[in-house]
Design an enzyme around this catalytic site. Structure first.
Site, PDB file in Angstrom:
ATOM      1  N   CYS A 148      40.250  -2.320  25.611  1.00 25.30           N
ATOM      2  CA  CYS A 148      39.345  -3.006  24.676  1.00 25.30           C
ATOM      3  C   CYS A 148      39.968  -4.255  24.081  1.00 25.30           C
ATOM      4  O   CYS A 148      39.495  -5.366  24.331  1.00 25.30           O
ATOM      5  CB  CYS A 148      38.916  -2.038  23.595  1.00 25.30           C
ATOM      6  SG  CYS A 148      38.095  -0.595  24.278  1.00 25.30           S
ATOM      7  N   PHE A 184      31.935   1.500  18.304  1.00 26.46           N
ATOM      8  CA  PHE A 184      33.241   1.286  17.677  1.00 26.46           C
ATOM      9  C   PHE A 184      34.105   2.536  17.869  1.00 26.46           C
ATOM     10  O   PHE A 184      34.844   2.945  16.987  1.00 26.46           O
ATOM     11  CB  PHE A 184      33.071   0.955  16.191  1.00 26.46           C
ATOM     12  CG  PHE A 184      32.175  -0.236  15.961  1.00 26.46           C
ATOM     13  CD1 PHE A 184      32.654  -1.523  16.176  1.00 26.46           C
ATOM     14  CD2 PHE A 184      30.849  -0.078  15.582  1.00 26.46           C
ATOM     15  CE1 PHE A 184      31.836  -2.632  15.992  1.00 26.46           C
ATOM     16  CE2 PHE A 184      30.021  -1.176  15.390  1.00 26.46           C
ATOM     17  CZ  PHE A 184      30.512  -2.458  15.607  1.00 26.46           C
ATOM     18  N   THR A 234      30.328  -3.520  25.859  1.00 25.63           N
ATOM     19  CA  THR A 234      30.812  -4.689  25.113  1.00 25.63           C
ATOM     20  C   THR A 234      30.564  -5.936  25.941  1.00 25.63           C
ATOM     21  O   THR A 234      31.063  -6.069  27.051  1.00 25.63           O
ATOM     22  CB  THR A 234      32.311  -4.532  24.809  1.00 25.63           C
ATOM     23  OG1 THR A 234      32.453  -3.367  24.003  1.00 25.63           O
ATOM     24  CG2 THR A 234      32.840  -5.733  24.053  1.00 25.63           C
ATOM     25  N   LEU A 270      48.079  -1.695  10.489  1.00 21.17           N
ATOM     26  CA  LEU A 270      49.264  -2.472  10.136  1.00 21.17           C
ATOM     27  C   LEU A 270      50.517  -1.724  10.597  1.00 21.17           C
ATOM     28  O   LEU A 270      51.542  -1.770   9.936  1.00 21.17           O
ATOM     29  CB  LEU A 270      49.320  -2.725   8.625  1.00 21.17           C
ATOM     30  CG  LEU A 270      48.356  -3.780   8.067  1.00 21.17           C
ATOM     31  CD1 LEU A 270      48.561  -3.959   6.571  1.00 21.17           C
ATOM     32  CD2 LEU A 270      48.515  -5.133   8.772  1.00 21.17           C
TER      33      LEU A 270
HETATM   34  C1  UGA Z   1      39.412  -0.050  19.891  1.00 22.87           C
HETATM   35  C2  UGA Z   1      38.767  -0.127  18.506  1.00 22.87           C
HETATM   36  O1  UGA Z   1      39.637   0.465  17.527  1.00 22.87           O
HETATM   37  C3  UGA Z   1      37.414   0.587  18.491  1.00 22.87           C
HETATM   38  O2  UGA Z   1      36.798   0.425  17.227  1.00 22.87           O
HETATM   39  C4  UGA Z   1      36.523  -0.009  19.573  1.00 22.87           C
HETATM   40  O3  UGA Z   1      35.284   0.650  19.654  1.00 22.87           O
HETATM   41  C5  UGA Z   1      37.211   0.114  20.929  1.00 22.87           C
HETATM   42  O4  UGA Z   1      38.486  -0.571  20.857  1.00 22.87           O
HETATM   43  C6  UGA Z   1      36.328  -0.510  21.980  1.00 22.87           C
HETATM   44  O5  UGA Z   1      36.098  -1.727  21.921  1.00 22.87           O
HETATM   45  O6  UGA Z   1      35.756   0.208  22.800  1.00 22.87           O
HETATM   46  P1  UGA Z   1      40.844   1.782  21.242  1.00 22.87           P
HETATM   47  O7  UGA Z   1      41.082   0.707  22.245  1.00 22.87           O
HETATM   48  O8  UGA Z   1      40.422   3.126  21.719  1.00 22.87           O
HETATM   49  O9  UGA Z   1      39.707   1.316  20.184  1.00 22.87           O
HETATM   50  O10 UGA Z   1      42.193   2.000  20.454  1.00 22.87           O
HETATM   51  P2  UGA Z   1      42.812   1.635  19.044  1.00 22.87           P
HETATM   52  O11 UGA Z   1      43.076   2.876  18.312  1.00 22.87           O
HETATM   53  O12 UGA Z   1      42.048   0.599  18.348  1.00 22.87           O
HETATM   54  O13 UGA Z   1      44.221   1.036  19.510  1.00 22.87           O
HETATM   55  C7  UGA Z   1      44.320  -0.125  20.311  1.00 22.87           C
HETATM   56  C8  UGA Z   1      45.767  -0.523  20.509  1.00 22.87           C
HETATM   57  O14 UGA Z   1      46.312  -1.030  19.296  1.00 22.87           O
HETATM   58  C9  UGA Z   1      46.681   0.618  20.939  1.00 22.87           C
HETATM   59  O15 UGA Z   1      47.560   0.154  21.948  1.00 22.87           O
HETATM   60  C10 UGA Z   1      47.442   0.956  19.675  1.00 22.87           C
HETATM   61  O16 UGA Z   1      48.697   1.506  19.922  1.00 22.87           O
HETATM   62  C11 UGA Z   1      47.552  -0.407  19.033  1.00 22.87           C
HETATM   63  N1  UGA Z   1      47.764  -0.354  17.569  1.00 22.87           N
HETATM   64  C12 UGA Z   1      46.788   0.128  16.758  1.00 22.87           C
HETATM   65  C13 UGA Z   1      48.956  -0.813  17.018  1.00 22.87           C
HETATM   66  O17 UGA Z   1      49.858  -1.274  17.744  1.00 22.87           O
HETATM   67  N2  UGA Z   1      49.107  -0.788  15.665  1.00 22.87           N
HETATM   68  C14 UGA Z   1      48.144  -0.317  14.830  1.00 22.87           C
HETATM   69  O18 UGA Z   1      48.364  -0.327  13.593  1.00 22.87           O
HETATM   70  C15 UGA Z   1      46.963   0.148  15.399  1.00 22.87           C
END
Ligand code: UGA
Length: 429
Positions: free
Chosen positions: A260, A152, A121, A250
């Protein structure tokens, strides 16, 4: 087709292994000898469900190998993916020195046509720099293309995200690179978006920023729910069923973390500034997130009055379930805030405790959730591991000194929790 994947972190190792899984011949390169040693010994240096088996399978079928030599990988392959780390510098800008170093080594090693693909990235316009550097070290003056293919992948479901993605984004500058990349991705059944380099780079930062914005929006809304007596889960369902909005991302909680979103958001704000635009909307997304983590501790204080010398249990340390990744985990901010208030912190996580100990050696680590509850004045559930959804809640409550339970991910039913005898609060309900 022959692929060289430079960098065996989350992105590189998952992508390289998945390329092998769909039938390509992959050489994964890393300058960290220890990592390569681990991989050569049939183990993996990270926790990602399903990855270990897939690595072993593809190694045994001779489609996947590991080396510390960039020149070996480059010479053998047509596609050279750059998937090295771009960690944030003090000022939040990504440190692109590894990308530059790798680009120069690729230039030096090239003996025939290559497609150099940026997968790390990176800020928009990095592709232009990669091209300049590869060209500068391309002493044999061989033909090459630079492309951008952002990833992603979500940690914890990275394999699925690679093999069944919503889309594949290919930023290219020539017809030849486009055709070859489409061939490489042929086994992946998903829409392929062909763009110029800069647009592909922007899609990555824009996607992560938008998703972060959704989370901060719902977290801000959760505060309004608390003030007005509404239930954030119902509100999220109600707005999420509108197809234009969508229910994903959400879930109100303790704030987003990981390597990330926080880092990409900061980087994107910085790049926008450099390009001449003050992206205040994203600055607010960031501010809401930082406040959300601290609000959790304030909420606990509301139930416990004082936190000094109180024993507070933390359930879940990793930034989300199914990973041992502790980078920018909300648990770190929450625990620091608790310590500032003089609380005694004990914690349990199903897989992230070893990593957590390196960052926070001075808290008490427990063998399970029940040990965390022993004599605790309060518990904060920070990460929604499945293991916690199946707890014997009566047993947990009995062990506590004061049954204050703050459910930072809204995994329990408030009525049920109150019936058991907890002084329960969730986020936004
Ligand atoms: C994120 C993106 O979802 C990926 O598409 C992307 O490729 C990746 O970053 C990256 O740039 O490499 P990731 O960091 O593995 O992936 O995790 P997510 O599942 O997106 O969660 C990120 C954070 O958001 C976590 O702390 C999670 O708990 C939080 N989150 C997620 C919430 O608080 N609420 C939600 O509804 C969703």
């Amino acid at each position: 087709m022959k692929v060289c994947m430079i960098g065996t972190g989350y992105v590189g190792l998952v992508s390289g292994t998945c390329f092998a899984e769909i039938g390509h011949n992959v050489t994964c390169v890393d300058n960290d000898e220890k990592k390569i040693e681990i991989l050569k010994n049939g183990k993996i240096p990270i926790y990602e469900p399903g990855l270990l088996d897939m690595v072993r399978k593809n190694v045994s079928e001779n489609r996947l190998k590991f080396t510390t030599s960039i020149s070996e990988g480059v010479r053998e392959s047509l596609f050279i993916f750059i998937a090295v780390g771009t960690p944030p510098k003090e000022n939040g800008e990504p440190d692109l020195s590894s990308v530059e170093k790798v680009a120069s080594e690729i230039g030096e090693a090239m003996e025939d046509y290559k497609i150099v693909v940026e997968k790390s990235t990176v800020p928009v316009q990095t592709g232009k720099w990669i091209k300049t550097i590869v060209e500068r070290f391309n002493r044999k003056k061989v033909e090459f293309d630079v492309a951008s293919n952002p990833e992603f992948l979500r940690e914890g479901s990275a394999i699925q995200d690679f093999l069944k993605p919503d889309r594949v984004v290919l930023g290219v500058e020539s017809e030849k690179a486009k055709e070859l990349l489409l061939e490489l991705y042929k086994p992946i059944d998903a829409p392929k978006i062909i763009t110029d380099l800069a647009s592909a780079e922007l899609i990555k930062h824009a996607s992560n920023s938008f998703l972060s914005m959704k989370i901060s929006f719902i977290n801000a809304l959760s505060i309004i729910c608390e003030y007005s007596g509404a239930d954030i889960l119902k509100v999220a369902e109600g707005i999420g069923l509108d197809k234009r909005i969508g229910r994903d991302f959400l879930n109100a909680g303790v704030g987003f973390g990981g390597f990330c979103f926080p880092k990409d958001l900061k980087a994107f704000i910085g790049i926008s500034q450099k390009l001449g635009y003050d992206f205040r909307l994203l600055k607010e997304v960031e501010r809401i997130n930082e406040e959300q983590m601290k609000r959790v501790v304030k909420k606990l204080e509301d139930s416990l009055w004082n936190l000094r010398d109180k024993r507070i249990g933390i359930l879940g340390l990793s930034f989300k379930p199914n990973t041992d990744d502790m980078r920018f985990a909300p648990s770190i901010t929450i625990i620091n805030e608790l310590k500032k208030e003089g609380a005694i912190v004990k914690a349990y996580d199903p897989v992230a405790m070893e990593r957590a100990k390196e960052i926070m050696p001075d808290i008490v680590y427990c063998k399970d959730a029940y040990e965390v509850a022993e004599n605790a004045d309060g518990i904060i559930l920070v990460t929604e591991w499945d293991e916690f959804k199946n707890l014997d809640l009566k047993k947990l409550k009995e062990k506590m000194r004061q049954p204050v339970f703050l459910d930072g991910r809204n995994i329990f039913d408030p009525q049920e929790m109150k019936k058991i005898g907890f002084i329960y609060s969730g986020i936004g309900r």
